[in-house]
Write a protein that holds these residues in place. Structure first.
Motif, PDB file in Angstrom:
ATOM      1  N   GLN A 198       0.901  -1.230  -0.013  1.00 31.68           N
ATOM      2  CA  GLN A 198      -0.060   0.223  -0.041  1.00 31.68           C
ATOM      3  C   GLN A 198       0.813   1.186   0.073  1.00 31.68           C
ATOM      4  O   GLN A 198       0.624   2.427  -0.828  1.00 31.68           O
ATOM      5  CB  GLN A 198      -0.866   0.048   1.129  1.00 31.68           C
ATOM      6  CG  GLN A 198      -1.888   1.172   1.264  1.00 31.68           C
ATOM      7  CD  GLN A 198      -2.941   1.220  -0.039  1.00 31.68           C
ATOM      8  OE1 GLN A 198      -3.444   0.355  -0.291  1.00 31.68           O
ATOM      9  NE2 GLN A 198      -2.944   2.114  -0.839  1.00 31.68           N
ATOM     10  N   LEU A 199       1.910   1.339   0.875  1.00 36.17           N
ATOM     11  CA  LEU A 199       2.766   2.531   0.695  1.00 36.17           C
ATOM     12  C   LEU A 199       3.505   2.457  -0.429  1.00 36.17           C
ATOM     13  O   LEU A 199       3.910   3.767  -0.839  1.00 36.17           O
ATOM     14  CB  LEU A 199       4.027   2.259   2.303  1.00 36.17           C
ATOM     15  CG  LEU A 199       3.224   2.381   3.311  1.00 36.17           C
ATOM     16  CD1 LEU A 199       4.387   2.153   4.534  1.00 36.17           C
ATOM     17  CD2 LEU A 199       2.582   3.616   3.564  1.00 36.17           C
ATOM     18  N   PHE A 200       4.058   1.513  -1.126  1.00 33.77           N
ATOM     19  CA  PHE A 200       4.544   1.608  -2.368  1.00 33.77           C
ATOM     20  C   PHE A 200       3.435   2.089  -3.430  1.00 33.77           C
ATOM     21  O   PHE A 200       3.971   3.093  -4.350  1.00 33.77           O
ATOM     22  CB  PHE A 200       5.038  -0.084  -2.758  1.00 33.77           C
ATOM     23  CG  PHE A 200       6.479  -0.202  -2.583  1.00 33.77           C
ATOM     24  CD1 PHE A 200       7.303  -0.299  -3.718  1.00 33.77           C
ATOM     25  CD2 PHE A 200       6.916  -0.162  -1.240  1.00 33.77           C
ATOM     26  CE1 PHE A 200       8.801  -0.862  -3.247  1.00 33.77           C
ATOM     27  CE2 PHE A 200       8.150  -0.490  -0.918  1.00 33.77           C
ATOM     28  CZ  PHE A 200       9.091  -0.716  -1.991  1.00 33.77           C
ATOM     29  N   SER A 201       2.063   1.653  -3.425  1.00 38.00           N
ATOM     30  CA  SER A 201       1.313   2.034  -4.479  1.00 38.00           C
ATOM     31  C   SER A 201       1.029   3.610  -4.302  1.00 38.00           C
ATOM     32  O   SER A 201       0.980   4.486  -5.194  1.00 38.00           O
ATOM     33  CB  SER A 201       0.034   1.317  -4.170  1.00 38.00           C
ATOM     34  OG  SER A 201      -1.025   1.955  -4.937  1.00 38.00           O
ATOM     35  N   ASP A 202       0.935   4.148  -3.007  1.00 41.97           N
ATOM     36  CA  ASP A 202       0.774   5.533  -2.648  1.00 41.97           C
ATOM     37  C   ASP A 202       1.865   6.159  -3.209  1.00 41.97           C
ATOM     38  O   ASP A 202       1.456   7.382  -3.734  1.00 41.97           O
ATOM     39  CB  ASP A 202       0.696   5.711  -1.152  1.00 41.97           C
ATOM     40  CG  ASP A 202      -0.697   5.126  -0.382  1.00 41.97           C
ATOM     41  OD1 ASP A 202      -1.496   4.657  -1.226  1.00 41.97           O
ATOM     42  OD2 ASP A 202      -0.759   4.932   0.592  1.00 41.97           O
ATOM     43  N   ALA A 203       3.020   5.763  -3.237  1.00 40.27           N
ATOM     44  CA  ALA A 203       4.061   6.492  -3.885  1.00 40.27           C
ATOM     45  C   ALA A 203       4.377   6.499  -5.339  1.00 40.27           C
ATOM     46  O   ALA A 203       5.371   6.814  -5.821  1.00 40.27           O
ATOM     47  CB  ALA A 203       5.273   6.198  -3.023  1.00 40.27           C
ATOM     48  N   GLY A 204       3.290   5.567  -6.008  1.00 44.59           N
ATOM     49  CA  GLY A 204       3.676   5.261  -7.322  1.00 44.59           C
ATOM     50  C   GLY A 204       4.707   4.074  -7.589  1.00 44.59           C
ATOM     51  O   GLY A 204       5.378   4.341  -8.788  1.00 44.59           O
ATOM     52  N   LEU A 205       4.913   3.367  -6.769  1.00 40.82           N
ATOM     53  CA  LEU A 205       6.128   2.351  -6.915  1.00 40.82           C
ATOM     54  C   LEU A 205       5.630   1.007  -6.859  1.00 40.82           C
ATOM     55  O   LEU A 205       4.579   0.695  -6.556  1.00 40.82           O
ATOM     56  CB  LEU A 205       7.045   2.735  -5.817  1.00 40.82           C
ATOM     57  CG  LEU A 205       7.822   3.897  -5.455  1.00 40.82           C
ATOM     58  CD1 LEU A 205       8.164   3.936  -4.102  1.00 40.82           C
ATOM     59  CD2 LEU A 205       8.862   4.104  -6.699  1.00 40.82           C
ATOM     60  N   SER A 206       6.474   0.217  -7.622  1.00 41.92           N
ATOM     61  CA  SER A 206       6.402  -1.359  -7.272  1.00 41.92           C
ATOM     62  C   SER A 206       7.572  -1.994  -6.975  1.00 41.92           C
ATOM     63  O   SER A 206       8.663  -1.232  -6.879  1.00 41.92           O
ATOM     64  CB  SER A 206       6.180  -1.875  -9.001  1.00 41.92           C
ATOM     65  OG  SER A 206       7.033  -1.507  -9.660  1.00 41.92           O
ATOM     66  N   ALA A 207       7.691  -3.153  -6.818  1.00 45.79           N
ATOM     67  CA  ALA A 207       8.698  -3.889  -6.021  1.00 45.79           C
ATOM     68  C   ALA A 207       9.953  -3.722  -6.826  1.00 45.79           C
ATOM     69  O   ALA A 207       9.793  -4.152  -8.127  1.00 45.79           O
ATOM     70  CB  ALA A 207       8.549  -5.245  -5.530  1.00 45.79           C
ATOM     71  N   PRO A 208      11.189  -3.006  -6.449  1.00 51.67           N
ATOM     72  CA  PRO A 208      12.408  -2.975  -7.371  1.00 51.67           C
ATOM     73  C   PRO A 208      12.869  -4.360  -7.741  1.00 51.67           C
ATOM     74  O   PRO A 208      12.809  -5.317  -6.979  1.00 51.67           O
ATOM     75  CB  PRO A 208      13.265  -2.052  -6.426  1.00 51.67           C
ATOM     76  CG  PRO A 208      12.537  -2.420  -5.099  1.00 51.67           C
ATOM     77  CD  PRO A 208      11.313  -2.840  -5.005  1.00 51.67           C
ATOM     78  N   THR A 209      13.491  -4.381  -9.017  1.00 47.95           N
ATOM     79  CA  THR A 209      14.116  -5.523  -9.261  1.00 47.95           C
ATOM     80  C   THR A 209      15.404  -5.208  -9.612  1.00 47.95           C
ATOM     81  O   THR A 209      16.607  -5.979 -10.006  1.00 47.95           O
ATOM     82  CB  THR A 209      13.541  -6.062 -10.695  1.00 47.95           C
ATOM     83  OG1 THR A 209      13.328  -5.331 -11.458  1.00 47.95           O
ATOM     84  CG2 THR A 209      12.245  -6.456 -10.476  1.00 47.95           C
TER      85      THR A 209
END
Length: 422
Positions: free
Chosen positions: A153-164
């Motif tokens: 949720q915090l990632f989504s709020d910041a416009g992020l996805s799991a980093p690779t």
């Protein structure tokens, strides 16, 4: 402080036994008691396992004693030296952990378990960490990877996805920090936590490119200071600091606080061993979190370090050796290994009904690594003793305070290694 399982029940049993003795001098208790020593962090997990064991073996009772993690290794060493340690003891695999099974075996403290039923089905990655001179001395309970837990949720709020990739990770840190969220929760005041961070990064930079690095270091054909992979590992820690990946007070944060920050959604990520999943779940039952492998410079270079976090041993001077072996045999059955993994948040190899590995849901994203050569044995477990990993992690703490340079961190670690081999 040591906690005893079922203290009230034990007191009640003594009282009832006394009353019965007054009524019938011919009555007796024919049950056997096996003693167990473990760490407080795993108390709930072990208690559930022992309850199932006692139901399956009503003639054997388990007297379990738990000690806080920080004081546990020294207490066990003292009790083993004095000859009054428990029958079954929770240790760490290999030689590099806090209470290393193979070091205890080399000192003649442990019983030989080579003929136990579970030995033939041990994961190949675990076998070297519990075997000494061709004999098996410990039962590895599971497979526990190091990984990054994150809050979707915090990632989504910041416009992020799991980093690779590592660059994506530092970019995520910058964006999360700008949004007022601590990117990575880390207990910088706890060397155990800085050690987890360093080992997760080293899997990509050191042991992925050179799986035989430990062997080379033992042969003195390389050092921490001269190895490009270790230089990059410490450099990557510094890059994370510069990208504001950690809280401003990271150097003073202790272990309970950093876990609570992640559990309270005040931090977006938490670099953890799988055994910590249970602690997060207990602290925040409604928290939704997932996992990703700590990313290397490229996705293809990313590796995951994993090993059994716990190895159970039988005291060489066990009072009830047969009962101790029965307990470990019971814990090694597929049903109990699966139950342990689901509760602890780890992986039980081959424990599924069809022989498949049992994963807790949080670790599902790591399956592509665990089923390939991208999973590595947690390498510090094969270091000469626990002081080497502790020195590395303690010196890394100096990066957060500005008291150490990268060169000093690696020089300190080489000195600890050399001292351990004197």
């Amino acid at each position: 402080m040591i906690e005893k399982k079922g203290a009230r029940l034990a007191l009640a049993a003594v009282t009832v036994a006394g009353l019965l003795a007054g009524c019938s001098s011919g009555s007796s208790d024919s049950s056997t008691t096996v003693t167990f020593a473990g760490q407080t962090q795993e108390k709930d997990i072990w208690d559930a396992q022992f309850k199932a064991f006692e139901q399956a073996h009503p003639d054997i009772k388990v007297d379990a004693q738990y000690t806080p993690n920080d004081s546990y290794p020294q207490l066990m060493q003292t009790q083993l030296q004095a000859g009054n340690a428990a029958d079954v003891i929770q240790t760490t695999p290999g030689t590099g952990g806090g209470l290393p099974a193979l070091t205890l075996a080399a000192g003649g403290r442990l019983a030989d378990l080579t003929n136990m039923s579970w030995v033939g089905s041990m994961p190949a990655s675990s076998k070297p960490l519990v075997t000494l001179d061709g004999k098996v001395y410990a039962y590895p309970t599971d497979v526990a990877p190091l990984f990054v837990a994150y809050n979707p949720q915090l990632f989504s709020d910041a416009g992020l996805s799991a980093p690779t990739t590592f660059a994506q990770l530092t970019d995520a840190c910058t964006k999360l920090s700008a949004a007022g969220v601590t990117p990575i929760s880390l207990a910088g005041a706890s060397y155990q936590n800085t050690s987890i961070l360093v080992q997760a990064i080293a899997a990509n930079n050191v042991f992925g490119p050179d799986p035989d690095w430990n062997t080379e270091r033992k042969a003195n054909s390389t050092t921490f200071a001269s190895a490009a992979g270790w230089q990059k590992t410490v450099s990557d820690v510094k890059k994370l600091i510069d990208a504001k990946c950690f809280a401003s007070d990271v150097a003073a944060v202790k272990a309970p606080v950093h876990m609570q920050r992640f559990a309270a959604s005040k931090a977006a990520m938490y670099v953890m061993p799988a055994q910590a999943i249970n602690s997060v779940r207990n602290a925040a039952p409604d928290l939704t979190f997932s996992s990703f492998a700590f990313p290397a410079d490229t996705a293809a270079q990313t590796r995951v370090s994993a090993a059994s976090g716990i190895a159970l041993v039988v005291n060489g001077k066990a009072r009830n050796s047969d009962a101790a072996r029965k307990l470990i045999d019971f814990l090694s059955t597929p049903a109990q290994r699966a139950a342990y993994a689901n509760t602890a948040g780890t992986i039980a190899p081959g424990a599924g009904p069809d022989g498949s590995d049992v994963y807790t849901d949080i670790l599902t994203p790591l399956k592509p690594y665990m089923a390939t050569d991208k999973v590595l044995t947690l390498n510090y477990l094969s270091w000469p003793n626990a002081n080497v990993a502790q020195q590395l992690a303690t010196s890394v703490q100096g990066l957060f305070t500005g008291q150490k340079t990268a060169e000093q961190v690696l020089a300190d670690t080489d000195q600890a290694w050399n001292t351990a081999n004197k």
